[in-house]
Scaffold this motif. Structure first.
Motif, PDB file in Angstrom:
ATOM      1  N   UNK A  97       0.845  -1.206   0.000  1.00 60.08           N
ATOM      2  CA  UNK A  97       0.000   0.000   0.000  1.00 60.08           C
ATOM      3  C   UNK A  97       0.877   1.251   0.000  1.00 60.08           C
ATOM      4  N   UNK A  98       0.384   2.342  -0.586  1.00 59.50           N
ATOM      5  CA  UNK A  98       1.127   3.601  -0.511  1.00 59.50           C
ATOM      6  C   UNK A  98       1.013   4.263   0.862  1.00 59.50           C
ATOM      7  N   UNK A  99       0.047   3.838   1.703  1.00 58.97           N
ATOM      8  CA  UNK A  99      -0.083   4.423   3.045  1.00 58.97           C
ATOM      9  C   UNK A  99      -0.900   3.493   3.929  1.00 58.97           C
ATOM     10  N   UNK A 100      -0.965   3.838   5.209  1.00 59.05           N
ATOM     11  CA  UNK A 100      -1.629   2.980   6.209  1.00 59.05           C
ATOM     12  C   UNK A 100      -3.105   2.744   5.909  1.00 59.05           C
ATOM     13  N   UNK A 101      -3.746   3.770   5.385  1.00 62.93           N
ATOM     14  CA  UNK A 101      -5.206   3.741   5.325  1.00 62.93           C
ATOM     15  C   UNK A 101      -5.753   3.441   3.937  1.00 62.93           C
ATOM     16  N   UNK A 102      -4.860   3.262   2.943  1.00 63.08           N
ATOM     17  CA  UNK A 102      -5.298   3.216   1.540  1.00 63.08           C
ATOM     18  C   UNK A 102      -6.347   2.148   1.256  1.00 63.08           C
ATOM     19  N   UNK A 103      -6.398   1.116   2.093  1.00 59.05           N
ATOM     20  CA  UNK A 103      -7.386   0.066   1.790  1.00 59.05           C
ATOM     21  C   UNK A 103      -8.833   0.478   2.057  1.00 59.05           C
ATOM     22  N   UNK A 104      -9.040   1.713   2.564  1.00 60.36           N
ATOM     23  CA  UNK A 104     -10.429   2.195   2.649  1.00 60.36           C
ATOM     24  C   UNK A 104     -10.909   2.725   1.292  1.00 60.36           C
ATOM     25  N   UNK A 105      -9.971   3.003   0.387  1.00 54.94           N
ATOM     26  CA  UNK A 105     -10.347   3.637  -0.877  1.00 54.94           C
ATOM     27  C   UNK A 105     -11.096   2.661  -1.786  1.00 54.94           C
ATOM     28  N   UNK A 106     -12.207   3.097  -2.361  1.00 50.11           N
ATOM     29  CA  UNK A 106     -12.984   2.203  -3.222  1.00 50.11           C
ATOM     30  C   UNK A 106     -12.313   2.039  -4.582  1.00 50.11           C
ATOM     31  N   UNK A 107     -12.526   0.894  -5.189  1.00 47.70           N
ATOM     32  CA  UNK A 107     -12.085   0.683  -6.561  1.00 47.70           C
ATOM     33  C   UNK A 107     -10.591   0.511  -6.736  1.00 47.70           C
ATOM     34  N   UNK A 108      -9.870   0.247  -5.646  1.00 47.94           N
ATOM     35  CA  UNK A 108      -8.424   0.072  -5.765  1.00 47.94           C
ATOM     36  C   UNK A 108      -8.084  -1.407  -5.619  1.00 47.94           C
ATOM     37  N   UNK A 109      -7.096  -1.851  -6.395  1.00 50.03           N
ATOM     38  CA  UNK A 109      -6.590  -3.208  -6.231  1.00 50.03           C
ATOM     39  C   UNK A 109      -5.152  -3.113  -5.760  1.00 50.03           C
TER      40      UNK A 109
END
Lengths: 93, 368
Positions: free
Chosen positions: B256-268
């Motif tokens: 991930x580019x940052x700690x929280x990025x997995x909250x972002x929709x539509x990202x793999x």
């Protein structure tokens, strides 16, 4: 910012070290940051081993950089050591 | 920006989401990875080598609580063999002097110890665990060994008035560095935001005290702090810019580019077990998505500060404006700044912090 004492022995503080000689570029590693070292700054940091006095470092670098004005070399070294101390990268013993 | 596509300088290695603490502002995602999905030490060893080849200088072993991994020493050793500077970001639990010696022998360069405050009772309340007394012991043990030591005080509405005591605690033990980290509103902290955001008055007082402490302690302790971004005029350069300086690997190996990025929709997000770190950094959609300036909307696109703060934080833009590609709403120039102002108006209208019953916190649980 006080000037480092000529008779004190600079030593890298706990948690601060140079990367390996084989690694390029050479950097001073410390908690949460790294400082890139060029020719003169590397010459200075390599001598911050608790065995060289500030004065010895100045004398050594005045020899290596014989073309530069000696008082300029001294000034630069004192400024750089004070900066490293204020970043807590250096203990002056 | 010619350096946009150069390699990362730091790797954040989240070894586990397991933790003996249950902090109400934990930066881990609300969806925690369970133990069975954690990468084994052999995979981390390869990742650390690949990171060094990419130009990474430092690795932060974090979590969860990295001490929960019995093979932590092995990974520290792998970091040092790869030529990396190894930091341990820890709560100090569970640790004894024997284990600390093992980690130091493995090559640990620096230990960052988190504190939830200066007073035991409230610190333990925020941590949801009896942790404070142990932290004081750990600090003394680390001081007796020749490695770097940072105190990290997580500060917020409920403990900001203890700042003087926190500084006194740091001075009495003498770490090389002390960090005052305002809670950042993602994950668990976002869920507890109304109870954690300081008032304007609290903030101004604390910034004044910190400036004075920074001066007074210069040459002895490096004092670092940042303004919490809801109160800032311009956004933070989150992670030094998306995909510019930092790479984070989750316990299960997602990059991930940052700690929280997995909250972002539509990202793999690619996994290090399937792809090389270099490919992930250079080629993956996730790392390219908000790198550089092409994605920027106005007013960022023509802003003089775009190379300083990179449009702010993508996760915050999503959490506050519902759009990961929006200007970070904390920016005074952002079209959606009104969202932040409304939150601050509510926080500042409320009475100052009063004791709050423990049950109101939403505590972070442990993954399976």
């Amino acid at each position: 910012m006080t000037t480092p004492e000529p008779n004190s022995f600079p030593r890298l503080a706990a948690g601060c070290r140079l990367n390996e000689k084989s690694q390029q570029p050479r950097v001073l590693l410390m908690p949460e940051r790294a400082l890139r070292l060029n020719g003169p700054s590397l010459e200075i940091v390599e001598r911050c081993d608790g065995k060289h006095t500030v004065q010895q470092i100045i004398t050594d670098l005045q020899k290596i950089y014989a073309k530069a004005k000696p008082e300029k070399v001294e000034q630069d070294i004192l400024g750089y050591l004070a900066l490293l101390r204020d970043q807590r990268a250096l203990d002056l013993e | 920006m010619s350096d946009s596509f150069s390699g990362p300088l730091a790797l954040v290695a989240e070894l586990t989401h397991r933790c003996p603490l249950h902090c109400v502002y934990c930066s881990n995602p609300v969806e925690l990875a369970n133990r069975a999905r954690e990468l084994p030490a052999s995979a981390w060893t390869r990742v650390l080598r690949e990171a060094a080849e990419l130009g990474v200088l430092q690795v932060d072993f974090t979590g969860g609580e990295p001490l929960a991994r019995p093979d932590l020493g092995e990974m520290i050793q792998a970091a040092r063999s790869a030529g990396l500077y190894a930091s341990l970001i820890t709560s100090g639990l569970p640790l004894d002097e024997k284990r600390l010696d093992e980690l130091v022998r493995a090559g640990l360069d620096h230990l960052q110890l988190s504190f939830q405050g200066a007073r035991e009772e409230s610190a333990n309340e925020f941590a949801g665990a009896q942790a404070h007394a142990q932290k004081l012991r750990v600090a003394e043990w680390v001081k007796r060994r020749h490695i770097g030591l940072t105190f990290n005080f997580v500060i917020h509405r409920r403990n900001l008035d203890q700042l003087g005591e926190m500084l006194a605690l740091a001075e009495s033990i003498g770490p090389g560095r002390v960090e005052f980290a305002h809670v950042q509103y993602y994950g668990w902290a976002f869920a507890n935001r109304e109870r954690l955001l300081p008032t304007r008055e609290q903030l101004d007082r604390s910034l004044d005290a910190l400036k004075k402490a920074e001066e007074r302690l210069r040459g002895r302790i490096r004092v670092e702090y940042v303004v919490p971004d809801y109160y800032a005029k311009y956004p933070k350069a989150c992670m030094g810019g998306w995909g510019r300086k930092v790479l984070l690997i989750t316990p299960s190996g997602d990059a991930l580019p940052c700690h929280a990025a997995n909250v972002l929709p539509g990202m793999t997000f690619e996994n290090v077990q399937a792809r090389s770190l270099r490919w992930i950094w250079d080629e993956s959609d996730a790392f390219r998505k908000f790198r550089g300036e092409a994605w920027m909307p106005e007013p960022c696109r023509s802003c003089d500060r775009r190379a300083q703060d990179f449009g702010g934080c993508r996760c915050q833009a999503f959490l506050l404006a519902g759009d990961p590609a929006a200007t970070d709403p904390v920016c005074s120039l952002a079209p959606r700044r009104g969202v932040v102002d409304a939150i601050l108006a509510e926080v500042n209208a409320a009475p100052p912090a009063t004791p709050m019953p423990k049950t109101e916190w939403l505590y972070r649980p442990n993954p399976a």
